[in-house]
Design a protein around this motif. Structure first.
Motif, PDB file in Angstrom:
ATOM      1  N   ALA A 161      40.000  26.552   2.922  1.00 14.63           N
ATOM      2  CA  ALA A 161      40.256  27.797   2.462  1.00 14.63           C
ATOM      3  C   ALA A 161      39.140  28.305   1.394  1.00 14.63           C
ATOM      4  CB  ALA A 161      41.661  27.747   1.777  1.00 14.63           C
ATOM      5  N   THR A 162      38.114  27.481   1.262  1.00 12.55           N
ATOM      6  CA  THR A 162      37.102  28.092   0.012  1.00 12.55           C
ATOM      7  C   THR A 162      35.796  28.570   0.617  1.00 12.55           C
ATOM      8  OG1 THR A 162      36.480  25.954  -0.450  1.00 12.55           O
ATOM      9  CG2 THR A 162      38.414  26.815  -1.660  1.00 12.55           C
ATOM     10  N   GLY A 163      35.568  28.084   1.894  1.00 16.05           N
ATOM     11  CA  GLY A 163      34.293  28.326   2.532  1.00 16.05           C
ATOM     12  C   GLY A 163      33.919  27.745   3.700  1.00 16.05           C
ATOM     13  N   VAL A 164      32.523  27.644   3.857  1.00 12.33           N
ATOM     14  CA  VAL A 164      32.048  27.063   5.144  1.00 12.33           C
ATOM     15  C   VAL A 164      31.000  25.983   4.919  1.00 12.33           C
ATOM     16  CG1 VAL A 164      30.452  27.728   7.083  1.00 12.33           C
ATOM     17  CG2 VAL A 164      31.863  29.478   6.252  1.00 12.33           C
ATOM     18  N   LEU A 165      31.401  25.073   5.706  1.00 11.36           N
ATOM     19  CA  LEU A 165      30.519  23.845   5.881  1.00 11.36           C
ATOM     20  C   LEU A 165      29.736  23.681   7.276  1.00 11.36           C
ATOM     21  CD1 LEU A 165      29.594  21.065   4.513  1.00 11.36           C
ATOM     22  CD2 LEU A 165      31.554  20.219   5.775  1.00 11.36           C
ATOM     23  N   GLU A 166      28.505  23.388   7.017  1.00 11.63           N
ATOM     24  CA  GLU A 166      27.903  23.138   8.338  1.00 11.63           C
ATOM     25  C   GLU A 166      27.245  21.973   8.430  1.00 11.63           C
ATOM     26  OE1 GLU A 166      25.424  27.345   9.701  1.00 11.63           O
ATOM     27  OE2 GLU A 166      24.087  25.888   8.894  1.00 11.63           O
TER      28      GLU A 166
END
Ligand code: ADP
Ligand code: MG
Length: 693
Positions: free
Chosen positions: A90-95
């Motif tokens: 819900a808080t961001g993007v992880l790659e």
């Protein structure tokens, strides 16, 4: 025989899961050949995977466990580019970033749309959080598998951390329940857990603090190891005491002649040491005594008087030195004193061949020779004494216990006196020579001038050369020592040869070179030229380290001093300050010096007391490094760190002597458990001195 209960611990590491022949080799290189060696290989770090932030809150550079939805896969267009898996919460993007991906296993492992738990080190790249090569990716229901604290082991290349962890875990599962060998009252006082609990806890630290050598479980394990060491030495000593000795009491006549011929009186610690030695020789058990004394403290004359005691009693004595040069020097310095007393002395080294050698052997066998000085050559099969009663071994750290025994086997109940100039910290003396009595020469002969020690950065080499040149013009003699870097003798040789060539520009024909690769006679010729003053400067590797005596030498230059052990620097410095002129020691160092190196050189500047230096070296570097364990023959500990557990060592020694007094056959229930302890730490030789039972 090793008790059966320990068998699982002495299986090869390849018996553990995941360690096949190839990885097993690496594990063996890392820890040792057996399962027990892996148990002794304790973690050096922890990774806490319980930390599970939201993406936006994840700190840069930390290991984190994140719960994320798999959004999309981006296989690389070009094989040199990474494979990326885009995830979100819900808080961001992880790659997730992978290099060298083959096939489509990632797509299968992480289906798009699925929520998964990933763990690994994260870093921020602009406003995307990245996790290169996650350590673990699991389904949500398996999160407990990874949300733990993981031990981190010292590693070797090629052995995956996970494989090692798994193998250790299995080894821990197989650890047998062993009967308690420690005194219950002592355990209670220390509040230490059982051995089993200790080894398990040592491998499952919960945080950094639990990695401390002072944690209850690591302390307990260290104490187990120290007790096994001290108990083994106590048993060997007990056994030796049981061997018949002989009482040697000389009439004193020869000793009186030598004392009269000496240009000086004995120092009080020389006299005290001799009293101890004479008492040992007079007792009808074997002497096994260590004479410790700094370079120049006058051990040689003590050795001579002890040997004369044996000669007075109608026996022979031998003095063994570690090198040709030293043996020769001993023989030469003893010759006039022996002559004064009418005692026959000869030299035997590996260089003696043919008829000359045979003549020495004949005189030895007939008893005409009273004293024999030599090198390892004294061990040779055909060297037979008529009646050897005392063997003196100089510079112990070059000889092993084995050789000590070999020499004493050349006679009947031979007393052994070992001399060492390497100041060994008290704690280490206990671990290495716990089976020996110790005498110490604590004072230097009177009239010694202190040695001025300075440290100079190597980039001021020109200044140093100018200063040395001035000293030489004033008639002083100079040692110039280049470091020995063990990995490559070729490079050492190149360095020392190059330095010699460089200095030759200033000192011309009056500079010489010695190194370990030279033939004996060539080496001796150069040393002799320096001793006689035909050379002003002697460039050398550490071949001059031990014993060589040139009282006229007043300057010691040591290049790259930071590369030497303190004990070694101390030995080298002891080569000067032997005459009546003031001396100096120049420690040249690489300007890029570590803190520890700096502190060590400061110690050299601050004190000349070998024992202080040795203690400081122990504190700064730890026991393994102090003498270079390999060459010193000191035991290496797997679990105990003497810089930290020194006090435990003293307690272990007390406990061992109590045990040996009360239960010398280790026959009581605790004694039986202690036998297991001895085998656990592979003190089999000591355990074998016991009656079976
Ligand atoms: P070590 O072997 O302990 O390094 P040595 O036995 O070579 O020392 O002695 C160093 C020097 O000190 C020798 O020249 C020796 O003659 C001299 N020496 C020994 N004992 C005394 C003493 N009691 N007083 C003065 N000089 C001494
Ligand atoms: Mg000596």
């Amino acid at each position: 025989m090793r008790p059966a209960i320990l068998f699982p611990l002495y299986k090869p590491v390849t018996a553990l899961p995941g360690l096949g022949p190839r990885l097993g080799k690496l594990a063996e290189k890392l820890a040792g050949p057996c399962v027990v060696d892996l148990l002794w290989h304790l973690p050096s770090g922890v990774i806490d995977r319980r930390f599970s932030p939201k993406i936006a809150e994840a700190p840069d550079g930390r290991v984190a466990t994140l719960t994320v939805r798999i959004d999309s896969h981006a296989p690389p267009v070009n094989p040199r580019h990474p494979y990326k898996v885009r995830c979100t919460d819900a808080t961001g993007v992880l790659e997730l970033v992978y290099f060298h991906v083959k096939g489509d296993y990632l797509a299968k492992q992480m289906p798009v749309g699925k929520t998964m738990v990933v763990s690994g080190k994260v870093e921020w790249f602009h406003d995307t959080l990245r996790m290169p090569h996650p350590d673990a990716v699991v389904a949500v229901e398996d999160r407990d598998e990874i949300e733990t604290v993981e031990p981190v082991y010292p590693m070797t290349a090629g052995l995956p951390a996970k494989t090692l962890r798994k193998a250790v875990r299995k080894a821990l599962d197989d650890v047998p329940e062993l009967a308690e060998w420690q005194d219950p009252a002592w355990l209670a006082r220390k509040d230490w857990p059982t051995w089993h609990e200790s080894i398990r806890r040592a491998h499952t630290p919960q945080d950094e603090a639990e990695l401390s050598a002072l944690s209850p479980w690591r302390s307990r394990l260290a104490f187990d190891e120290l007790l096994s060491n001290q108990l083994a030495l106590a048993l060997v000593r007990l056994n030796q005491r049981k061997l018949a000795g002989r009482s040697i009491v000389g009439h004193g006549g020869l000793r009186r002649k030598v004392l009269d011929a000496l240009p000086f009186a004995l120092t009080s610690s020389q006299a005290a040491s001799l009293e101890e030695i004479y008492a040992d020789m007079a007792a009808d058990r074997r002497m096994l005594r260590l004479l410790q004394g700094d370079v120049g403290s006058g051990k040689t004359v003590v050795a001579l008087l002890a040997m004369l005691n044996a000669v007075e009693a109608g026996c022979q004595a031998a003095l063994m030195a570690p090198t040709e040069i030293l043996a020769r020097q001993h023989a030469e310095s003893l010759a006039p004193l022996c002559k004064a007393a009418g005692v026959n002395i000869a030299l035997l080294t590996g260089r003696d061949k043919g008829r000359a050698r045979q003549a020495v052997l004949d005189r030895l066998a007939s008893g005409e020779l009273h004293l024999l000085v030599g090198t390892h050559a004294l061990f040779q099969e055909d060297v037979t004494f008529k009646d050897l009663a005392l063997a003196v071994i100089d510079e112990q750290h070059r000889f092993g216990v084995h050789q000590r025994l070999q020499l004493s086997a050349k006679g009947r109940a031979v007393d052994v006196l070992v001399m060492t100039a390497t100041p060994i910290p008290r704690t280490l003396t206990l671990t290495a020579y716990g089976d020996m009595d110790v005498s110490r020469l604590t004072e230097k002969p009177p009239g010694r001038k202190p040695i001025r020690t300075v440290t100079i950065a190597l980039d001021r080499l020109e200044e140093v050369v100018t200063g040395i040149h001035r000293k030489v013009q004033e008639g002083e003699r100079v040692y110039w020592v280049c470091p020995l870097v063990e990995e490559s003798e070729q490079i050492d040789l190149a360095a020392v040869t190059e330095r010699h060539a460089f200095l030759k520009a200033t000192f011309g024909e009056r500079i010489g070179l010695v190194h370990g690769k030279m033939r004996g006679p060539d080496k001796d010729a150069v040393m002799a030229a320096f001793a006689e003053g035909r050379l002003d400067v002697l460039v050398a590797t550490t071949v001059i380290e031990v014993g060589v005596n040139v009282p006229e030498a007043t300057v010691m230059v040591i290049e790259q001093a930071e590369r030497f052990g303190l004990a070694q620097l101390h030995q080298l410095r002891g080569r000067v300050g032997r005459g009546d002129k003031p001396s100096s020691c120049l420690l040249l160092y690489d300007p890029q010096l570590t803190e520890t190196a700096r502190a060590r050189l400061k110690t050299m500047r601050d004190t000349e007391d070998g024992f202080v230096i040795a203690e400081e070296d122990l504190r700064l570097r730890g026991a393994g490094e102090v003498l270079g364990t390999r060459q010193s023959g000191l035991p290496e500990f797997r679990l105990a760190d003497l810089a930290v557990h020194g006090e435990l060592l003293a307690a272990a020694r007390d406990d061992a002597s109590l045990i040996v007094n009360r239960d010398p056959d280790l026959a009581t229930p605790r004694g039986q458990a202690l036998r297991t302890l001895l085998y656990l730490f592979e003190r089999d030789a000591a355990a074998k001195t016991l009656r079976s039972g």
